[in-house]
Scaffold this active site. Structure first.
Site, PDB file in Angstrom:
ATOM      1  N   GLY A  29       2.081  32.928  63.968  1.00  0.00           N
ATOM      2  CA  GLY A  29       3.166  33.678  64.603  1.00  0.00           C
ATOM      3  C   GLY A  29       2.803  35.120  64.846  1.00  0.00           C
ATOM      4  O   GLY A  29       1.641  35.514  64.709  1.00  0.00           O
ATOM      5  N   ASN A  30       3.791  35.903  65.240  1.00  0.00           N
ATOM      6  CA  ASN A  30       3.576  37.335  65.454  1.00  0.00           C
ATOM      7  C   ASN A  30       4.805  38.092  64.947  1.00  0.00           C
ATOM      8  O   ASN A  30       5.795  37.482  64.548  1.00  0.00           O
ATOM      9  CB  ASN A  30       3.302  37.612  66.939  1.00  0.00           C
ATOM     10  CG  ASN A  30       4.458  37.223  67.819  1.00  0.00           C
ATOM     11  OD1 ASN A  30       5.519  37.828  67.775  1.00  0.00           O
ATOM     12  ND2 ASN A  30       4.263  36.165  68.605  1.00  0.00           N
ATOM     13  N   ARG A  31       4.726  39.418  64.946  1.00  0.00           N
ATOM     14  CA  ARG A  31       5.749  40.216  64.281  1.00  0.00           C
ATOM     15  C   ARG A  31       6.877  40.663  65.211  1.00  0.00           C
ATOM     16  O   ARG A  31       7.642  41.545  64.858  1.00  0.00           O
ATOM     17  CB  ARG A  31       5.084  41.409  63.586  1.00  0.00           C
ATOM     18  CG  ARG A  31       4.125  40.944  62.481  1.00  0.00           C
ATOM     19  CD  ARG A  31       3.421  42.101  61.797  1.00  0.00           C
ATOM     20  NE  ARG A  31       4.367  43.049  61.270  1.00  0.00           N
ATOM     21  CZ  ARG A  31       4.439  44.337  61.612  1.00  0.00           C
ATOM     22  NH1 ARG A  31       3.587  44.823  62.482  1.00  0.00           N
ATOM     23  NH2 ARG A  31       5.331  45.108  61.075  1.00  0.00           N
TER      24      ARG A  31
END
Ligand code: C5P
Length: 220
Positions: A29-31
């Site tokens: 995922g990413n932030r």
């Protein structure tokens, strides 16, 4: 700009960050928190637009008065966008979409006993949803992309944005710097908006709601 100035406009906005499944319990995922995209949806609805929000793993609640469609992976998000796009006057791709996804999704949990001390993952490029939507847009439809970059040199950041605006083929590109503490998780944002020629049309900073308002002024 103001109440009701977007009445009758149908706006499709993606927000959040995609998760690419690795196995039944893990993802890449990413932030991205989804805050900027949600602020856009909220501000557009408040100005009278009818809003579809394609929501990828939001960390903030979706606004009321918008049609929320959940998407988790890049593939989900692409499906939801392709479904909503034909009816849209405006498409805003604020979501952080994974550039790569695992070549295979394991049906069972990956076990360290089977893998040992190192684990190599093979990733494959995901389709560029924004470029696809821009290439397929119907006359009059406005397509807005985002570019989140970690480049700290303002001149180089602008150059990256100009290249991306040209490559993606969208009408406007919202360029912002992201890092460990700015951009994604933050309450505030600072953006430069480029048109399709790479010319600066807006420079805005402040709360994500005020930045959203400035971006939507492009449409009124
Ligand atoms: O290439 P980059 O990821 O920096 O581009 C960011 C813009 O492209 C964002 O608007 C994002 O929503 C969109 N994007 C996309 N599909 C991808 C990667 C990014 O639509 N696979």
């Amino acid at each position: 700009a103001g109440p009701g100035d977007l009445a009758g406009k149908r706006i499709v906005i993606s927000a959040g960050g995609t998760r690419e499944p690795l196995d039944p319990v893990r993802f890449l995922g990413n932030r991205s928190s989804g805050k900027q995209g949600v602020a856009l949806a909220e501000a557009a609805a408040a100005r009278g637009a009818s809003v579809v929000l394609v929501a990828a793993n939001l960390e903030v609640p979706a606004p009321k008065n918008v049609d929320v469609r959940l998407a988790s992976s890049a593939a989900d998000l692409e499906r939801a966008m392709l479904l909503a796009a034909p009816d849209a006057d405006v498409i805003i791709m604020a979501a952080a979409v994974a550039d790569y996804g695992p070549a295979e999704v394991r049906p069972e949990k990956i076990k360290k006993d089977d893998t040992g001390d190192t684990l190599v993952l093979t990733l494959v490029r995901n389709p560029d949803i924004l470029a696809g939507l821009a290439a397929a847009r119907k006359p009059g439809q406005v397509v807005i992309g985002f570019a989140a970059e970690t480049e700290t040199d303002p001149a180089l950041l602008l150059e990256l944005g100009r290249d991306k605006a040209a490559r993606k083929g969208c009408d406007f590109l919202v360029l912002n710097r992201v890092g460990w503490s700015e951009g994604f998780a933050s309450e505030r944002n600072a953006v430069t908006v480029l048109d399709s020629h790479g010319d600066i049309v807006i420079e805005a900073s402040g709360s994500k709601m005020s930045v959203a308002g400035r971006i939507l002024d492009l449409l009124s």
